[in-house]
Scaffold this active site. Sequence first.
Site, PDB file in Angstrom:
ATOM      1  N   GLY A  12       9.496   1.407   4.638  1.00  0.00           N
ATOM      2  CA  GLY A  12       9.425   0.412   3.731  1.00  0.00           C
ATOM      3  C   GLY A  12      10.354  -1.028   4.264  1.00  0.00           C
ATOM      4  O   GLY A  12      10.904  -0.984   5.405  1.00  0.00           O
ATOM      5  N   GLN A  13      10.912  -2.195   3.122  1.00  0.00           N
ATOM      6  CA  GLN A  13      10.974  -2.655   3.250  1.00  0.00           C
ATOM      7  C   GLN A  13      12.524  -2.462   3.976  1.00  0.00           C
ATOM      8  O   GLN A  13      13.343  -2.661   4.608  1.00  0.00           O
ATOM      9  CB  GLN A  13      11.476  -3.549   2.009  1.00  0.00           C
ATOM     10  CG  GLN A  13      11.918  -5.162   2.299  1.00  0.00           C
ATOM     11  CD  GLN A  13      13.239  -6.539   1.444  1.00  0.00           C
ATOM     12  OE1 GLN A  13      13.013  -5.666   0.276  1.00  0.00           O
ATOM     13  NE2 GLN A  13      13.354  -6.686   1.247  1.00  0.00           N
ATOM     14  N   ASP A  35       7.977   9.314   7.173  1.00  0.00           N
ATOM     15  CA  ASP A  35       7.090   8.029   5.611  1.00  0.00           C
ATOM     16  C   ASP A  35       5.393   9.002   5.434  1.00  0.00           C
ATOM     17  O   ASP A  35       5.086   9.407   6.114  1.00  0.00           O
ATOM     18  CB  ASP A  35       6.968   6.505   5.698  1.00  0.00           C
ATOM     19  CG  ASP A  35       6.568   5.858   4.814  1.00  0.00           C
ATOM     20  OD1 ASP A  35       6.193   5.880   3.649  1.00  0.00           O
ATOM     21  OD2 ASP A  35       7.531   4.952   4.624  1.00  0.00           O
ATOM     22  N   TYR A 140       9.497   2.113 -13.467  1.00  0.00           N
ATOM     23  CA  TYR A 140      10.819   2.294 -11.564  1.00  0.00           C
ATOM     24  C   TYR A 140      12.266   1.810 -12.854  1.00  0.00           C
ATOM     25  O   TYR A 140      12.993   3.557 -11.934  1.00  0.00           O
ATOM     26  CB  TYR A 140      10.309   0.803 -11.046  1.00  0.00           C
ATOM     27  CG  TYR A 140      11.353   0.541 -10.581  1.00  0.00           C
ATOM     28  CD1 TYR A 140      11.991   1.493  -9.046  1.00  0.00           C
ATOM     29  CD2 TYR A 140      11.972  -0.279 -10.094  1.00  0.00           C
ATOM     30  CE1 TYR A 140      12.524   0.931  -7.624  1.00  0.00           C
ATOM     31  CE2 TYR A 140      13.298  -0.877  -9.503  1.00  0.00           C
ATOM     32  CZ  TYR A 140      12.849   0.045  -7.878  1.00  0.00           C
ATOM     33  OH  TYR A 140      14.233  -0.220  -6.917  1.00  0.00           O
ATOM     34  N   LYS A 144      14.796   5.152 -12.052  1.00  0.00           N
ATOM     35  CA  LYS A 144      16.385   4.972 -11.231  1.00  0.00           C
ATOM     36  C   LYS A 144      17.160   5.550 -12.667  1.00  0.00           C
ATOM     37  O   LYS A 144      18.594   6.309 -11.418  1.00  0.00           O
ATOM     38  CB  LYS A 144      16.170   3.652 -10.799  1.00  0.00           C
ATOM     39  CG  LYS A 144      15.444   3.442  -9.368  1.00  0.00           C
ATOM     40  CD  LYS A 144      15.704   3.784  -8.284  1.00  0.00           C
ATOM     41  CE  LYS A 144      15.393   3.507  -7.475  1.00  0.00           C
ATOM     42  NZ  LYS A 144      15.308   4.773  -6.115  1.00  0.00           N
TER      43      LYS A 144
HETATM   44  C1  AKB Z   1      12.207  -4.654  -7.206  1.00  0.00           C
HETATM   45  O1  AKB Z   1      12.192  -5.927  -7.627  1.00  0.00           O
HETATM   46  O2  AKB Z   1      11.503  -4.134  -8.473  1.00  0.00           O
HETATM   47  C2  AKB Z   1      13.287  -4.185  -6.301  1.00  0.00           C
HETATM   48  C3  AKB Z   1      14.596  -4.010  -6.864  1.00  0.00           C
HETATM   49  C4  AKB Z   1      15.664  -4.753  -7.566  1.00  0.00           C
HETATM   50  O3  AKB Z   1      15.082  -2.855  -6.732  1.00  0.00           O
HETATM   51  N1  AKB Z   1      12.854  -5.520  -5.482  1.00  0.00           N
END
Ligand code: AKB
Length: 327
Positions: A12-13, A35, A140, A144
């Site tokens: 990934g990035q 990965d 997401y 987190k």
């Molecule tokens: C996203 O945009 O989802 C990520 C982040 C800020 O965690 N780059």
Amino acid sequence: MPSTILITGANGQVGTTLTTELRRRYGSHRVIASDISPPRDAEGRFIRLDVTDGPSVTELIRREGVTQVYHLAAILSANGEADPLRSWRINMDALLNVLEAARTEGIERVFYPSSIAVFGNNVAGVNTPDESILNPTTVYGISKAAGENWANYYHMRFGVDVRSIRYPGIIGHGSKPGGGTTDYAVEVFYRAVQHQAYTCYLAPDTTLPMIYMDDAVRATIELMEAPADSIRRRTSYNLSGCSFSPAEVTEAIRNYYPQFTLQYAPDFRQAIAASWPKSIDDSAARQDWGWQPAYSLERLCEGMITALRKQYEDSAAGAATRERNLA
Ligand code: AKB
């Protein structure tokens, strides 16, 4: 010095640049990249790993004698919205597999990246403190926020040394990001350097916390190398680089490419970005483990443009040589 490091999501990035830096620092033989699918250019040790498969994670860690894990694999904010339940399962299963393996296999340290996506509309949008109420607006962000608490739980309950940073949008040239809300701030540089126009999916004044890749990678390693007793936050630390909007980065790019044109066509990502802070307070990271960002918007621009120009020049030179050799 860590004896064997495993990186998940290494293609990934962040993974691409972090893998290179960890290998440079500790030696290639100590760093295993993993990965779900193989990298394009396999340099150094790579093991295919589906991190949602718990027994495979534990087996690899045991077999390879892994002592530290950088767990980067995750579905990001924008892509995650396409199938929220799948994104939740992948992000959480992967983290819990790593934490469980860390507990049962006695891993020394785990790095878990969190994100500014843990914040929602209800926080102070400027200089947002670490200890804010977390009401994330994306799956997401929810994963987190939950993940930070799982990290803290594994630390309190089982003594697992998990360390975490809330990354802002990361701007780098080693590998393109995939599926985040802040991706525009990388894409815009690729377009400018190729003399192409860009259509931005965020509105011009959408200011977000951002960081240059070199700063993000340095922060990650500095956090992981800090003495355990200096880490006072076991959920996650805010990490700040510099904040800017699409209009501001465009202006900075026009110092190099005055003709660069950019249009705005906000889409669903605008609402996500609008729910995130404009800037975050990272004073705890500064105090506890000495964090200091080095890159302003201007330096970041210079770094991106210099590196991308070189990439495109090198690939044009390579193509010309190939053509000559064929002729
Ligand atoms: C996203 O945009 O989802 C990520 C982040 C800020 O965690 N780059």
